[in-house]
Design an enzyme around this catalytic site. Structure first.
Site, PDB file in Angstrom:
ATOM      1  N   GLY A 256       0.825  -1.213   0.000  1.00  0.00           N
ATOM      2  CA  GLY A 256       0.000   0.000   0.000  1.00  0.00           C
ATOM      3  C   GLY A 256       0.858   1.260   0.000  1.00  0.00           C
ATOM      4  CB  CYS A 257       3.966   2.091   1.901  1.00  0.00           C
ATOM      5  SG  CYS A 257       3.381   1.411   3.452  1.00  0.00           S
TER       6      CYS A 257
HETATM    7  C1  LIG Z   1       6.394   2.310   8.636  1.00  0.00           C
HETATM    8  C2  LIG Z   1       5.299   1.451   8.152  1.00  0.00           C
HETATM    9  N1  LIG Z   1       4.325   1.974   7.388  1.00  0.00           N
HETATM   10  C3  LIG Z   1       3.345   1.185   6.930  1.00  0.00           C
HETATM   11  C4  LIG Z   1       3.309  -0.156   7.220  1.00  0.00           C
HETATM   12  C5  LIG Z   1       2.175  -0.993   6.718  1.00  0.00           C
HETATM   13  O1  LIG Z   1       2.570  -1.878   5.707  1.00  0.00           O
HETATM   14  P1  LIG Z   1       2.144  -3.391   5.777  1.00  0.00           P
HETATM   15  O2  LIG Z   1       0.650  -3.417   5.938  1.00  0.00           O
HETATM   16  O3  LIG Z   1       2.555  -3.991   4.468  1.00  0.00           O
HETATM   17  O4  LIG Z   1       2.856  -4.015   6.951  1.00  0.00           O
HETATM   18  C6  LIG Z   1       4.342  -0.687   7.999  1.00  0.00           C
HETATM   19  N2  LIG Z   1       4.392  -1.982   8.324  1.00  0.00           N
HETATM   20  N3  LIG Z   1       5.327   0.145   8.460  1.00  0.00           N
END
Ligand SMILES: Cc1ncc(COP(=O)(O)O)c(N)n1
Length: 478
Positions: A201-202
């Site tokens: 998503g990022c």
């Molecule tokens: C810093 C940061 N930002 C966003 C996510 C979400 O990403 P995901 O849902 O893939 O773990 C994450 N794990 N860490």
């Protein structure tokens, strides 16, 4: 440019801890970037606390930052909360209305809607996602992209209850055109089973932001971003024991040399270096340096080299034909003239040994000479301009290299060495200029190639270098 809202200690298995950046310090990071580098598009990710949400909303308003991609990061795939529940309303009220595009996944969309007082909206078919997008749109963002990764559909566009029926993922973009009419777009992607989706998503939100900065319109930016992420998941490197990251560099190529250093790299490649060494330090060459080469060998070589140069001139003329710009065509013509000049030197040289122009021209071309010259011409005919330049490069670069070595080697015999004039010819300004022009040309074009093409060019270079070696072998007593 980045402004860090929080540091996470995480890996593919989960988020172990979060270290919050104080809102005042975040503000300083943003001020530093905005007032210097400038901002085309903002993208927000994990905001981690109420303080950072307020700070981010404040700077967007104060600096009148127009294009804002808000990824409402709330919970990590592994289940760890990345935003306190208590901050959800603040995010919805302060930041969501500032978003040019809001990019929630289905669980995030549901949390936002529940927080705004909406009842549960079930998803059974693709159009249900459109209803959710429209509802999220009512919270104030210009565009909403509902990411469908959490609800794969079957071939008929119904939610796929069983894993084996999962056929496609549909992302839904909702927004309005300039006239205020509703826009709904579906981006369909074949379902790809993978656990390596960490940060999908990022990455998607960042890709959208980049595409908007490149002036794509929203549907275009979103579609291209979805394709970017799709390829990233398909080519994920499979890191870690849990949910590994995708591959962000599937379309980014790194050349194996720094710009301007192609030739240096080429000559030092493990597949080139030994062949190159055999060529430039061949016994024939060393014997010219110390003056021990039998005169008959040299005469034979000189005649074949004259015949070689005829074809080298043809290859240069072919390069002119293959060039696109008049300057390059002109440069090729200049090289042909240079070769003509070099051939006259050969004739003068030969006459000193009692060999006339007629003698040379009536001499039979040896197989090694035919093989080498026709190989170069064949590369020129069957491939492009650059491949031809590379096929011609061992001659240009090698003679420069050989003459420079022999000229500066203290073991070389200067006085009384009949070959000294030959050596000097290739360290003179005229030749050095040709060498520099040719090298610059190769450098300029090499940086425009793909890594795979560089390998192909290296193979051509190696083959032509081997043919140079065969050329020395013709008249070697070894
Ligand atoms: C810093 C940061 N930002 C966003 C996510 C979400 O990403 P995901 O849902 O893939 O773990 C994450 N794990 N860490």
């Amino acid at each position: 440019m980045t402004a860090t809202t929080a540091l996470t200690a995480q890996n593919t298995l989960g988020v172990h801890d979060i270290h919050h950046v104080p809102a005042e310090f975040l503000r300083q990071q943003i001020d530093a970037v905005v007032t210097d580098v400038g901002v085309d598009v903002v993208k927000t990710g994990m905001l981690a606390s109420a303080g950072t949400i307020e700070a981010v909303a404040e700077v967007i308003r104060e600096y009148k930052l127009k294009t804002v991609v808000v990824d409402p990061v709330m919970v990590a795939t592994t289940g760890s909360p990345l935003l306190p529940n208590t901050s959800l309303s603040l995010l919805r009220e302060k930041l969501v209305p500032l978003a040019t595009v809001l990019t929630p996944n289905l669980p995030e969309a549901r949390l936002l809607l529940a927080d705004a007082g909406f009842g549960h909206l079930p998803v059974e078919k693709v159009s249900d996602l459109e209803g959710i997008a429209r509802a999220v749109g009512s919270l104030g963002p210009k565009w909403v992209l509902i990411k469908g990764g959490h609800c794969p559909f079957n071939g008929e566009g119904m939610i796929a209850a069983e894993e084996c029926k999962r056929e496609k993922v549909v992302d839904v973009l909702w927004g309005r055109d300039e006239k205020g009419g509703e826009v709904l777009r579906r981006v369909e992607t074949p379902y790809w089973e993978s656990k390596h989706t960490h940060g999908t998503g990022c990455s998607l939100a960042s890709a959208i932001a980049c595409n908007l900065a490149k002036r794509m319109d929203m549907p275009q930016a979103v579609e291209a971003a979805c394709r970017y992420v799709e390829a990233g998941i398909k080519t994920a490197p499979g890191l870690g024991k849990g949910n590994g990251p995708l591959n962000h560099f599937h379309s980014t190529y790194t050349l194996p040399f720094a710009p301007g250093h192609f030739i240096e790299y080429l000559l030092e490649r493990p597949d080139v270096a030994p062949v190159w060494k055999r060529y430039v330090t061949h016994p024939f060459v060393l014997a010219m340096g110390d003056g021990t080469l039998p005169l008959e060998s040299f005469k034979g070589y000189l005649i074949q080299d004259y015949l070689y140069l005829t074809h080298y001139a043809r290859a240069s003329a072919l390069a002119g034909y293959k060039a696109k710009k008049i300057e390059d065509i002109g440069a090729a013509a200049t090289i042909v003239t240079h070769i003509f000049h070099e051939m006259e030197l050969h004739i003068n040289y030969c006459s000193g040994f009692g060999i006339s122009k007629q003698d040379i021209e009536s001499c039979e071309e040896k197989e090694a000479c035919t093989a080498y010259t026709r190989y170069v011409l064949d590369i020129g005919n069957s491939e492009d301009w650059l491949a031809l330049q590379v096929a011609m490069a061992p001659c240009l670069l090698g003679y420069g290299d050989i003459a420079k070595r022999l000229f500066s080697d203290p073991r070389s015999k200067r006085g009384g060495n009949v070959y000294w004039a030959w050596i000097k010819n290739y360290v003179e300004d005229d030749y050095l200029l040709a060498l520099k022009t040719g090298s610059d040309l190769l450098e300029r074009h090499a940086v425009l190639q793909s890594p795979a093409r560089i390998d192909e060019l290296a193979s051509i270079f190696i083959h032509a270098t081997k043919m140079e070696i065969a050329f020395w072998e013709m008249y070697s007593s070894h």
